[in-house]
Design a protein around this motif. Structure first.
Motif, PDB file in Angstrom:
ATOM      1  N   GLN A   1       0.815  -1.217   0.000  1.00  0.00           N
ATOM      2  CA  GLN A   1       0.000   0.000   0.000  1.00  0.00           C
ATOM      3  C   GLN A   1       0.848   1.267   0.000  1.00  0.00           C
ATOM      4  O   GLN A   1       0.458   2.283  -0.583  1.00  0.00           O
ATOM      5  CB  GLN A   1      -0.934   0.017   1.210  1.00  0.00           C
TER       6      GLN A   1
ATOM      7  N   ILE B   1      -7.798   3.127  -6.510  1.00  0.00           N
ATOM      8  CA  ILE B   1      -7.132   3.826  -5.411  1.00  0.00           C
ATOM      9  C   ILE B   1      -7.310   5.324  -5.645  1.00  0.00           C
ATOM     10  O   ILE B   1      -6.840   5.870  -6.650  1.00  0.00           O
ATOM     11  CB  ILE B   1      -5.632   3.479  -5.352  1.00  0.00           C
TER      12      ILE B   1
ATOM     13  N   ALA C   1      -3.728   2.952   1.723  1.00  0.00           N
ATOM     14  CA  ALA C   1      -4.506   3.245   0.514  1.00  0.00           C
ATOM     15  C   ALA C   1      -5.991   3.280   0.819  1.00  0.00           C
ATOM     16  O   ALA C   1      -6.481   2.570   1.709  1.00  0.00           O
ATOM     17  CB  ALA C   1      -4.213   2.192  -0.556  1.00  0.00           C
TER      18      ALA C   1
ATOM     19  N   VAL D   1      -9.935   3.296  -1.161  1.00  0.00           N
ATOM     20  CA  VAL D   1     -10.526   2.729  -2.369  1.00  0.00           C
ATOM     21  C   VAL D   1     -11.897   3.339  -2.644  1.00  0.00           C
ATOM     22  O   VAL D   1     -12.715   3.504  -1.732  1.00  0.00           O
ATOM     23  CB  VAL D   1     -10.670   1.199  -2.233  1.00  0.00           C
TER      24      VAL D   1
ATOM     25  N   ILE E   1      -2.497  -4.697  -5.983  1.00  0.00           N
ATOM     26  CA  ILE E   1      -2.585  -3.350  -6.539  1.00  0.00           C
ATOM     27  C   ILE E   1      -1.773  -3.322  -7.839  1.00  0.00           C
ATOM     28  O   ILE E   1      -0.629  -3.781  -7.873  1.00  0.00           O
ATOM     29  CB  ILE E   1      -2.034  -2.304  -5.556  1.00  0.00           C
TER      30      ILE E   1
END
Length: 292
Positions: free
Chosen positions: A222, A247, A255, A257, A284
Motif C-alpha cells: 500500500q 485507489i 490506501a 478505495v 494493486i
C-alpha cells in the motif's frame, strides 16, 4: 427499490404516438452481500419512452448520458459505435484517418468539435492517473449498469478518466486479449452497450493486464500505491479475484478505495480485509497499456 424523479422534461414524438420523459432519478435500495444489508442511493439521468395508448406503456429506458453521447471527431467513432445503417468499407476508406466535421457517411450522426491533430491523438493515448482517480471520485455513487458493477466501474475510470484506449473493439468478448465497451443504436430499442468479459469481470481484467500492461504489479504494498492504481480483491484467498476498485487516496502509507457494488468513496483498503472478509488477498496494479 424506490425511485424519485425530478427535473422532468417531456419530449413528445412528431407523430404523436409516443412521449419521452427525461428525468433525474434518485433510486434507493438495500444490497445484501450474504453477510449484511447495506442501504444505497444513486442518482442518474434517464430517458423513458412511453407509447401513448389508452394506458401508457413504457417501451424502453435508456441512460440519458449514453443516448445523448457526443462521439469523438476522429476515426475512433467507427470502432466505438454500431449503427442500424452500416458504414461501407468504401465510405470508411474515403473518410481517411480522421473524419471531417459534420455527418458520418450514411449514418446521419453529427460530430462536434474540430478534428484531432496528431499531437492531440498522442495526448489522448496517454494514461492519466489523476484523471482515473478524479473520475472515480466524481462517479462513485452513479447508477449501476450491471448487477456486479465493480469492474465495469474501474474500466470506465480507466477509459473515461484515464483516456486508456480500448483493445479489439467488437471482437471476441470472451478473449482475455480484448478490452472494450461498444455503443449500439437502433430506432426500435434506442441506445445500449455491450462489452468484453475483461471490461466487467474482475479476474478476467487481471488476466488482461497480465498480458497487456507494462505497469507495476505492487501486490499488497500500500505504501507504494498512487492515486489511479487499480486494486483487485480475492475474497478469502481462494485464488480468483472477485472485486475491483480504484485507489483514490493514499495517506500515511495506507490506501483508500473508491468502488461500486456497495458504492464506496475513499474507503480504507484495510477495511476490506476484516470481519467476514478475513483472509482476503489483494493486488494493486499500476496499469500501463502496451498495445499502443
Amino acid at each position: 427499490m424506490t425511485s424519485q424523479l425530478t427535473d422532468v422534461l417531456a419530449l413528445p414524438s412528431q407523430d404523436g404516438l409516443s412521449v419521452t420523459l427525461r428525468a433525474a432519478v434518485k433510486e434507493s435500495s438495500a444490497l445484501y452481500d450474504g453477510a449484511e444489508t447495506t442501504p444505497t442511493e444513486s442518482q442518474q439521468a434517464w430517458r423513458y419512452t412511453f407509447a401513448l395508448e389508452d394506458t401508457p406503456v413504457i417501451n424502453r429506458r435508456v441512460d440519458a448520458g449514453q443516448a445523448e453521447l457526443v462521439m469523438p471527431a476522429d476515426s475512433s467513432a467507427f470502432s466505438m459505435t454500431d449503427f442500424g445503417s452500416q458504414v461501407s468499407e468504401e465510405e470508411t476508406a474515403s473518410a481517411g484517418s480522421a473524419l471531417p466535421r459534420g455527418a458520418v457517411p450514411s449514418t446521419g450522426l453529427t460530430l462536434s468539435g474540430a478534428v484531432a491533430s496528431p499531437a492531440q491523438e498522442k495526448m489522448m493515448a496517454t494514461l492519466n492517473a489523476t484523471g482515473i482517480s478524479n473520475w472515480a471520485r466524481a462517479h462513485w455513487n452513479s447508477q449501476h449498469e450491471v448487477s456486479q458493477d465493480c469492474t465495469n466501474f474501474t474500466s470506465k475510470a480507466l477509459n473515461y478518466g484515464g483516456k486508456m484506449r480500448m483493445k479489439g473493439v467488437g471482437k471476441n468478448e470472451k478473449s482475455i486479449h480484448n478490452w472494450w465497451r461498444k455503443f449500439h443504436y437502433n430506432d426500435k430499442w434506442g441506445g445500449y452497450w455491450t462489452w468484453s468479459h475483461t471490461w466487467t469481470v474482475a479476474n478476467k481484467q487481471v488476466l488482461f493486464f497480465l498480458e497487456h500492461s507494462n505497469g507495476k504489479w505492487l501486490g499488497e504494498n500500500q505504501s507504494a500505491a498512487k492515486k489511479g492504481d487499480i486494486v483487485f480483491f480475492d475474497w478469502n484467498g481462494k485464488g480468483i479475484y472477485d472485486h475491483a476498485g480504484v485507489i483514490t487516496k493514499v495517506k500515511n502509507g495506507k490506501a483508500y478505495v473508491t468502488a461500486h457494488n456497495k458504492n464506496r468513496l475513499d474507503k480504507p483498503l484495510n477495511e476490506y480485509l476484516t470481519g467476514s472478509n478475513k483472509g482476503t488477498d489483494y493486488s494493486i496494479i499500476r496499469v500501463k497499456p502496451n498495445w499502443y
